[in-house]
Design an enzyme around this catalytic site. Sequence first.
Site, PDB file in Angstrom:
ATOM      1  N   LYS A 119       1.934  -4.732   7.787  1.00  0.00           N
ATOM      2  CA  LYS A 119       2.381  -5.947   8.478  1.00  0.00           C
ATOM      3  C   LYS A 119       1.134  -6.560   9.113  1.00  0.00           C
ATOM      4  O   LYS A 119       0.444  -5.912   9.906  1.00  0.00           O
ATOM      5  CB  LYS A 119       3.399  -5.567   9.556  1.00  0.00           C
ATOM      6  CG  LYS A 119       3.756  -6.694  10.539  1.00  0.00           C
ATOM      7  CD  LYS A 119       4.812  -7.609   9.964  1.00  0.00           C
ATOM      8  CE  LYS A 119       5.318  -8.614  11.012  1.00  0.00           C
ATOM      9  NZ  LYS A 119       6.195  -7.981  12.015  1.00  0.00           N
ATOM     10  N   SER A 177      -0.743 -10.651  10.388  1.00  0.00           N
ATOM     11  CA  SER A 177      -0.477 -12.040  10.742  1.00  0.00           C
ATOM     12  C   SER A 177      -0.590 -12.917   9.499  1.00  0.00           C
ATOM     13  O   SER A 177      -1.464 -12.699   8.649  1.00  0.00           O
ATOM     14  CB  SER A 177      -1.501 -12.529  11.769  1.00  0.00           C
ATOM     15  OG  SER A 177      -1.464 -11.767  12.945  1.00  0.00           O
ATOM     16  N   ALA A 232      -0.829 -16.612  16.157  1.00  0.00           N
ATOM     17  CA  ALA A 232      -0.807 -17.176  17.507  1.00  0.00           C
ATOM     18  C   ALA A 232      -2.113 -17.895  17.815  1.00  0.00           C
ATOM     19  O   ALA A 232      -2.116 -19.046  18.299  1.00  0.00           O
ATOM     20  CB  ALA A 232      -0.555 -16.062  18.528  1.00  0.00           C
ATOM     21  N   HIS A 269       5.532 -11.652  20.950  1.00  0.00           N
ATOM     22  CA  HIS A 269       6.557 -10.608  21.042  1.00  0.00           C
ATOM     23  C   HIS A 269       7.494 -10.824  22.232  1.00  0.00           C
ATOM     24  O   HIS A 269       7.886 -11.946  22.534  1.00  0.00           O
ATOM     25  CB  HIS A 269       5.914  -9.223  21.075  1.00  0.00           C
ATOM     26  CG  HIS A 269       5.072  -8.900  19.886  1.00  0.00           C
ATOM     27  ND1 HIS A 269       5.389  -9.297  18.602  1.00  0.00           N
ATOM     28  CD2 HIS A 269       3.906  -8.211  19.766  1.00  0.00           C
ATOM     29  CE1 HIS A 269       4.469  -8.866  17.767  1.00  0.00           C
ATOM     30  NE2 HIS A 269       3.558  -8.210  18.441  1.00  0.00           N
TER      31      HIS A 269
END
Length: 278
Positions: free
Chosen positions: A53, A55, A110, A153
């Site tokens: 996993k 970004s 982000a 998150h």
Amino acid sequence: MNIAFSPCPNDTFVFHAWVHGLIAGAPELDVTYADIDITNNWAAEGKGPEVLKISYAALPWVLEDYALIPCGGALGRGCGPLVLTANPEATDAAALTGKKVAVPSERSTAYLLFRLWAAQNVPGGIGEVVVMPFDQIMPAVRDGQIDAGLVIHEARFTYQNYGLTLLQDMGSWWEEDTGLPIPLGAIIARRSLDIAQITQWARSSVEYAWEHPEASRGYVMEHAQEMDASVADSHINLYVNEFTRNLGEDGYGAIEALLGRAAREGLVPEFDLSLLRK
């Protein structure tokens, strides 16, 4: 098969069934729980496990070696990263001019969104950017170690507990600017593997999680790092959605828009956008 994902509730919820041998025909998983900044770097260095996993913002560095799995990740609306400060009067982007801002990873979605937003909205630019583990950012903002923090998150649900103020929601800005959902976390697998089969196993794990929502609770809370159960549930409900089952055209369109724009503005390396679908 080796896999790495975060200990966050959405990831443990999604992969619970596969990790616990509940998906017929799927190989046993050897799991490494790691922060997204770590997995982003592993993938870019070619040192990561077969499945990770990462970004979405890190994809341009890895698509030659890793394929995007069209399920299991995090993409949606109303779920973007937040820019927080400890100053309740700092409600305008100009308040960040020349300031010190913490981000969770230099290759995180982000931070990519933050850079796109800041280029349009912060006159004079940000002063200094520092990378911190995401769970250390809010305490650092509260304690005055940094001027602002970019958080991800469960911080969306808990930042008020630290006495912090929302300056900007990156997801809201992106959605207003483009009309598209926001791509956050991607599941990738080495291209030498059977990508179609891995996709099937991952999708089956997502569907099992939805069909048996209580089955994963112990596993989720074991890795939730002292998170309240209601916060964990809110986290799952926000980040696990239909895009987690299948990216679809809207999902791919959002990814192509984000990364294509970032490449044009020189924020990520130029890459072949068609690799996203191969």
